[in-house]
Design an enzyme around this catalytic site. Structure first.
Site, PDB file in Angstrom:
ATOM      1  CG  HIS A  54      -1.763   1.183   1.381  1.00  0.00           C
ATOM      2  ND1 HIS A  54      -3.122   1.171   1.178  1.00  0.00           N
ATOM      3  CD2 HIS A  54      -1.463   2.464   1.730  1.00  0.00           C
ATOM      4  CE1 HIS A  54      -3.613   2.380   1.383  1.00  0.00           C
ATOM      5  NE2 HIS A  54      -2.611   3.186   1.729  1.00  0.00           N
ATOM      6  CD  GLU A  55       1.764   3.547   3.661  1.00  0.00           C
ATOM      7  OE1 GLU A  55       1.983   4.640   3.091  1.00  0.00           O
ATOM      8  OE2 GLU A  55       0.736   3.325   4.322  1.00  0.00           O
TER       9      GLU A  55
END
Length: 177
Positions: free
Chosen positions: A141-142
């Site tokens: 996600h990051e």
């Protein structure tokens, strides 16, 4: 210092970030402290530099006991600069995600269940880990933020994306990223 988190729709969230070439500089250390302060203030699991308007390939993440992630495995506090992700198999797992740049919403997102990530820490020291499950989801996600990708862009079924109170009326929210 707590920084403003950009929200989905801001074009600065849609660009590919630039690699960092100098480490352990006052500017980088200040950026990392601001990211930590901002993430802690918002009870986030992670934060990417572009979320606070900085176009650099740096993310931080880490989860300990956090009210937004009840019962989730701990993820060590990590600084990851110029990351490279390598899936270790083709297995994808759907999981609920949220984002500080998409507040009040969740979506069901497919992610690789098992992967290796490598990159550098704030001193330029190489870092490499093999991870699975929630840890793997958080880092994917990051790192997506560094390529201008927000989690709604990965959702396969938009009936599984919406406002928290509409998706889960009267229920506890599932853990999110």
């Amino acid at each position: 210092m707590i920084r403003e988190v950009l929200r989905m729709g801001d074009p600065r969230l849609l660009r590919r970030c630039e690699e960092i070439t100098e480490f352990n500089t006052p500017a980088l250390l200040e950026l990392l402290q601001d990211m930590r302060d901002t993430m802690a203030h918002l009870s986030g699991a992670g934060l990417a530099a572009p979320q606070i308007g900085v176009n650099l390939r740096v993310v931080i993440f880490g989860v300990r006991s956090n009210p937004r992630y009840p019962g989730m495995e701990e993820v060590p506090d990590t600084v990851l600069i110029n990351p490279v992700l390598t899936p270790l198999d083709s297995e994808l797992e759907e999981g609920w995600e949220g984002c500080l740049s998409v507040p009040g919403m969740r979506g069901l997102v497919p992610r690789y269940r098992h992967l290796r990530y490598c990159g550098l820490d704030e001193n330029g020291t190489p870092l490499e880990r093999e991870v699975a499950d929630f840890h793997a989801r958080v880092v994917q996600h990051e790192v997506d933020h560094l390529d201008g990708i927000l989690y709604p862009m990965r959702i396969r079924d938009l009936t599984q994306f919406g406002f928290n109170e509409a998706l889960f009326p009267g229920q506890a929210l599932p853990a999110e990223d």
